[in-house]
Write an enzyme that holds these catalytic residues in place. Sequence first.
Site, PDB file in Angstrom:
ATOM      1  N   ASP A  10      66.795 -21.485  13.357  1.00  0.00           N
ATOM      2  CA  ASP A  10      68.132 -21.279  13.136  1.00  0.00           C
ATOM      3  C   ASP A  10      69.098 -22.173  13.209  1.00  0.00           C
ATOM      4  O   ASP A  10      70.476 -21.924  13.725  1.00  0.00           O
ATOM      5  CB  ASP A  10      68.422 -19.959  14.012  1.00  0.00           C
ATOM      6  CG  ASP A  10      67.633 -18.596  13.577  1.00  0.00           C
ATOM      7  OD1 ASP A  10      66.766 -18.456  12.795  1.00  0.00           O
ATOM      8  OD2 ASP A  10      67.895 -17.582  14.075  1.00  0.00           O
ATOM      9  N   LYS A 108      64.500 -14.422   7.880  1.00  0.00           N
ATOM     10  CA  LYS A 108      64.324 -13.216   8.851  1.00  0.00           C
ATOM     11  C   LYS A 108      65.818 -12.575   8.939  1.00  0.00           C
ATOM     12  O   LYS A 108      67.125 -12.909   8.681  1.00  0.00           O
ATOM     13  CB  LYS A 108      64.193 -13.552  10.279  1.00  0.00           C
ATOM     14  CG  LYS A 108      64.965 -14.524  11.037  1.00  0.00           C
ATOM     15  CD  LYS A 108      64.323 -15.020  12.199  1.00  0.00           C
ATOM     16  CE  LYS A 108      65.288 -16.063  13.051  1.00  0.00           C
ATOM     17  NZ  LYS A 108      66.470 -15.171  13.553  1.00  0.00           N
ATOM     18  N   CYS A 153      66.997 -16.547  19.773  1.00  0.00           N
ATOM     19  CA  CYS A 153      66.064 -16.710  18.782  1.00  0.00           C
ATOM     20  C   CYS A 153      64.897 -17.497  19.020  1.00  0.00           C
ATOM     21  O   CYS A 153      63.825 -17.485  18.919  1.00  0.00           O
ATOM     22  CB  CYS A 153      66.685 -16.736  17.245  1.00  0.00           C
ATOM     23  SG  CYS A 153      67.460 -15.598  16.690  1.00  0.00           S
TER      24      CYS A 153
HETATM   25  C1  VGL Z   1      70.884 -15.318  16.912  1.00  0.00           C
HETATM   26  C2  VGL Z   1      72.148 -13.740  17.638  1.00  0.00           C
HETATM   27  C3  VGL Z   1      72.014 -13.152  16.310  1.00  0.00           C
HETATM   28  C4  VGL Z   1      69.981 -16.716  17.297  1.00  0.00           C
HETATM   29  C5  VGL Z   1      70.666 -14.572  15.755  1.00  0.00           C
HETATM   30  O1  VGL Z   1      69.595 -17.390  16.142  1.00  0.00           O
HETATM   31  O2  VGL Z   1      69.721 -16.950  18.485  1.00  0.00           O
HETATM   32  N1  VGL Z   1      71.619 -14.948  17.848  1.00  0.00           N
HETATM   33  N2  VGL Z   1      71.501 -13.541  15.287  1.00  0.00           N
END
Ligand code: VGL
Length: 207
Positions: A10, A108, A153
Amino acid sequence: MMMRALVVVDVQNDFLPGGPLPAPAADEVVPVINRLMPAFVLVVAAQDWHPRDHGSFAANHPGRKPGDVIDLDGLPQILWPVHCVQETPGAAFAPGLNVQRFERVFRKGTNPRVDSYGAFFDNGRRQDTGLCDFLRQHGVDQIFVAGLTTDYCVKCTALDARSLGFRTTVVLDGCRGVNVQPGDVDRAIKEMKAAGVGIMDSAAVLG
Ligand code: VGL
Ligand code: ZN
């Protein structure tokens, strides 16, 4: 034979400073991850990729605000600002990240009814992203994880990797966290260590 892969989690614009869901100094992971990549035969990435009506967005629950916790299809769900909407610039990988090195990208968070922190499954383990099979097909038995965010994540990806039997190391200086509650990142590190996840700095990985 030991085959290692780097899993980049991410590293996307919306998690950078100035974005809607920033991890402080998140942009600093980009050069660290770029330096790590050449040390791995296999590099893969996860990409948070939500439809605009995703159930994790506070904006989709009238009267709720980010940080509130609701029940989403039977799971506790912390509500977030709108982030990483499919096909928007905020969902794109961070500037300067060496995306050409990604052998594959696993998206995802596409099901509006369930959030998905880990790169392997959604939070209810209802659906699998294919990452586990992909790694096993490539003979990978050890993964190194870096990216955003340490307390969501990255943590979830590392814990799921352990539960799937991968030797797992988080490269800490290649990660940044959000700390919704003060101390969340420290607690995440403790939780990962307790589950048998190794914690290293990039210098030690490269050294
Ligand atoms: C994430 C909150 C919501 C992350 C993703 O990548 O850690 N955190 N969606
Ligand atoms: Zn998300």
